[in-house]
Design an enzyme around this catalytic site. Structure first.
Site, PDB file in Angstrom:
ATOM      1  N   VAL A  19       0.818  -1.234   0.000  1.00 22.44           N
ATOM      2  CA  VAL A  19       0.000   0.000   0.000  1.00 22.44           C
ATOM      3  C   VAL A  19       0.842   1.269   0.000  1.00 22.44           C
ATOM      4  O   VAL A  19       0.319   2.362  -0.227  1.00 22.44           O
ATOM      5  CB  VAL A  19      -0.998   0.055   1.192  1.00 22.44           C
ATOM      6  CG1 VAL A  19      -2.053  -1.016   1.087  1.00 22.44           C
ATOM      7  CG2 VAL A  19      -0.279   0.035   2.531  1.00 22.44           C
ATOM      8  N   ASN A  49      -7.750  -1.295   4.778  1.00 22.56           N
ATOM      9  CA  ASN A  49      -7.538  -2.048   6.022  1.00 22.56           C
ATOM     10  C   ASN A  49      -6.073  -2.248   6.388  1.00 22.56           C
ATOM     11  O   ASN A  49      -5.740  -2.294   7.567  1.00 22.56           O
ATOM     12  CB  ASN A  49      -8.228  -3.418   5.884  1.00 22.56           C
ATOM     13  CG  ASN A  49      -7.745  -4.408   6.915  1.00 22.56           C
ATOM     14  OD1 ASN A  49      -8.136  -4.358   8.071  1.00 22.56           O
ATOM     15  ND2 ASN A  49      -6.857  -5.307   6.511  1.00 22.56           N
ATOM     16  N   TYR A  87       1.258   5.063  16.147  1.00 21.02           N
ATOM     17  CA  TYR A  87       0.031   4.333  15.777  1.00 21.02           C
ATOM     18  C   TYR A  87      -1.189   5.224  16.007  1.00 21.02           C
ATOM     19  O   TYR A  87      -2.064   5.337  15.141  1.00 21.02           O
ATOM     20  CB  TYR A  87      -0.055   3.055  16.621  1.00 21.02           C
ATOM     21  CG  TYR A  87      -1.185   2.131  16.216  1.00 21.02           C
ATOM     22  CD1 TYR A  87      -1.097   1.342  15.070  1.00 21.02           C
ATOM     23  CD2 TYR A  87      -2.351   2.034  16.983  1.00 21.02           C
ATOM     24  CE1 TYR A  87      -2.134   0.489  14.697  1.00 21.02           C
ATOM     25  CE2 TYR A  87      -3.386   1.184  16.618  1.00 21.02           C
ATOM     26  CZ  TYR A  87      -3.264   0.411  15.468  1.00 21.02           C
ATOM     27  OH  TYR A  87      -4.300  -0.433  15.100  1.00 21.02           O
ATOM     28  N   LYS A 115      -4.181   6.612  13.328  1.00 22.42           N
ATOM     29  CA  LYS A 115      -5.582   6.212  13.465  1.00 22.42           C
ATOM     30  C   LYS A 115      -6.487   7.428  13.697  1.00 22.42           C
ATOM     31  O   LYS A 115      -7.624   7.465  13.211  1.00 22.42           O
ATOM     32  CB  LYS A 115      -5.734   5.163  14.573  1.00 22.42           C
ATOM     33  CG  LYS A 115      -5.006   3.859  14.257  1.00 22.42           C
ATOM     34  CD  LYS A 115      -5.420   3.273  12.904  1.00 22.42           C
ATOM     35  CE  LYS A 115      -4.741   1.965  12.561  1.00 22.42           C
ATOM     36  NZ  LYS A 115      -5.200   1.399  11.273  1.00 22.42           N
ATOM     37  N   VAL A 146      -8.375  -7.122  18.779  1.00 23.03           N
ATOM     38  CA  VAL A 146      -8.888  -8.235  17.976  1.00 23.03           C
ATOM     39  C   VAL A 146      -7.734  -9.233  17.853  1.00 23.03           C
ATOM     40  O   VAL A 146      -6.575  -8.841  17.661  1.00 23.03           O
ATOM     41  CB  VAL A 146      -9.325  -7.752  16.572  1.00 23.03           C
ATOM     42  CG1 VAL A 146      -9.921  -8.914  15.771  1.00 23.03           C
ATOM     43  CG2 VAL A 146     -10.315  -6.596  16.676  1.00 23.03           C
TER      44      VAL A 146
END
Ligand SMILES: NC(=O)c1ccc[n+]([C@@H]2O[C@H](COP(=O)([O-])OP(=O)(O)OC[C@H]3O[C@@H](n4cnc5c(N)ncnc54)[C@H](O)[C@@H]3O)[C@@H](O)[C@H]2O)c1
Length: 291
Positions: free
Chosen positions: A64, A90, A157, A161, A190
């Site tokens: 990406v 994603n 991070y 986000k 997750v």
């Protein structure tokens, strides 16, 4: 018949984890699935799983961080299935959390390039394609609860986000005019391999994190991820939320209270500003939302 049936979804980082769960759930809705990922081995595994349940699938290697990869994926997807109706931005990575000095500039660059600029590139190429073909669709940007409130010891991070949430809010009204529904997915932990993201770091990104030499449960954040929810639930939740036209998609209702506390702290800060004599005489237009 679902709105998704017969249409085409492109999922970056779709070879495993949350991306694969969304690919699989959208395949169950009758969509053609394009999974694009940097990991060729996992791509083949994912392709087999989707083919086994008769989902039409195209599995393509893509980084990406490379605009030309996005362009090539778009061309191949359109050749195979026709117009793309759903973009799931994603693909994402994380460095091990730690104090300020522990995240060096190479780490920052890598996380920004994948998590933030990867979304920008995907949206420029595929979002523009969706605007042009005019058939409408969906864009799901995968942020995190870290996009809703800063996570201690995870500055890089968090930065990416928060940016993904902000960009989604910014793009939503523009894309709505083209009948493209934008949503931003904000999960907490997750059970995926996000804490082992170093495996996806290319040589040019100067890998400083050798995750093959560590016990994953000992990694900072590792046990939280390993005790996270089943990724399969996330894919199903995304289908449910898109059917209901949700914009913010949450997967961990237990985090509601901490966000309410953040909202309350911000509201109190506004109240203090409202009471400040220094600001008493300013004329301000509340309809201008930036400044
Ligand atoms: N797992 C969690 O607890 C959690 C929580 C909130 C948000 N997220 C977000 O969910 C998204 C998916 O992460 P995950 O948890 O499934 O992790 P994962 O590591 O299991 O999956 C990430 C996928 O992205 C791919 N990828 C990595 N770098 C890439 C690149 N440069 N180009 C293309 N593909 C690349 C990987 O090969 C992998 O298939 C990420 O954006 C992550 O930040 C994860």
């Amino acid at each position: 018949m679902s709105d998704f049936n017969g249409k085409t979804a492109l999922i970056s980082g779709g070879a495993e984890g949350i991306g694969f769960s969304i690919a699989s759930a959208m395949g169950d809705q009758g969509m053609n699935i394009v999974i694009a990922d940097i990991d060729e081995t996992q791509l083949r595994v994912a392709e087999e799983k989707l083919t086994a349940k008769n989902v039409p699938v195209l599995a393509l290697k893509m980084d990406v961080t490379k605009l030309e990869d996005w362009q090539a994926v778009q061309e191949k997807a359109v050749t195979q299935f026709g117009n793309i109706h759903m973009l799931v931005n994603n693909a994402g990575v994380a460095t091990a959390p730690g104090p300020l000095e522990a995240t060096n500039y190479d780490d920052w660059q890598w996380v920004l390039d994948v998590n933030l600029m990867g979304v920008v590139r995907g949206t420029h190429i595929i979002g523009s394609h969706m605007k042009q073909h005019g058939e409408g669709g969906w864009m799901v940007n995968v942020a995190s609860m870290a996009g809703m409130a800063g996570v201690p010891t995870a500055g890089a991070y968090t930065a990416t986000k928060v940016a993904v949430v902000g960009m989604s809010e910014s793009w939503q009204p523009e894309m709505a005019k083209h009948n493209v529904h934008v949503a931003v997915l904000c999960p907490a932990f997750v059970k995926t391999r996000i804490h082992l993201s170093g495996r996806n770091r290319t040589a040019e990104d100067q890998n400083s994190f050798d995750d093959t030499k560590v016990n994953t449960k000992d990694l900072p954040g590792g046990s939280l991820v390993e005790n996270g929810i089943d990724p399969e639930l996330v894919g199903m939740r995304v289908v449910e939320a898109l059917q209901a036209q949700e914009f913010y998609i949450f997967t961990h209702p237990s985090h509601r209270e901490s966000l309410q506390m953040r909202g309350a702290a911000i509201d109190q800060a506004f109240e203090r500003a409202a009471q400040s004599p220094i600001l008493a005489d300013i004329e301000d237009d509340p309809n201008i939302v930036f400044g």
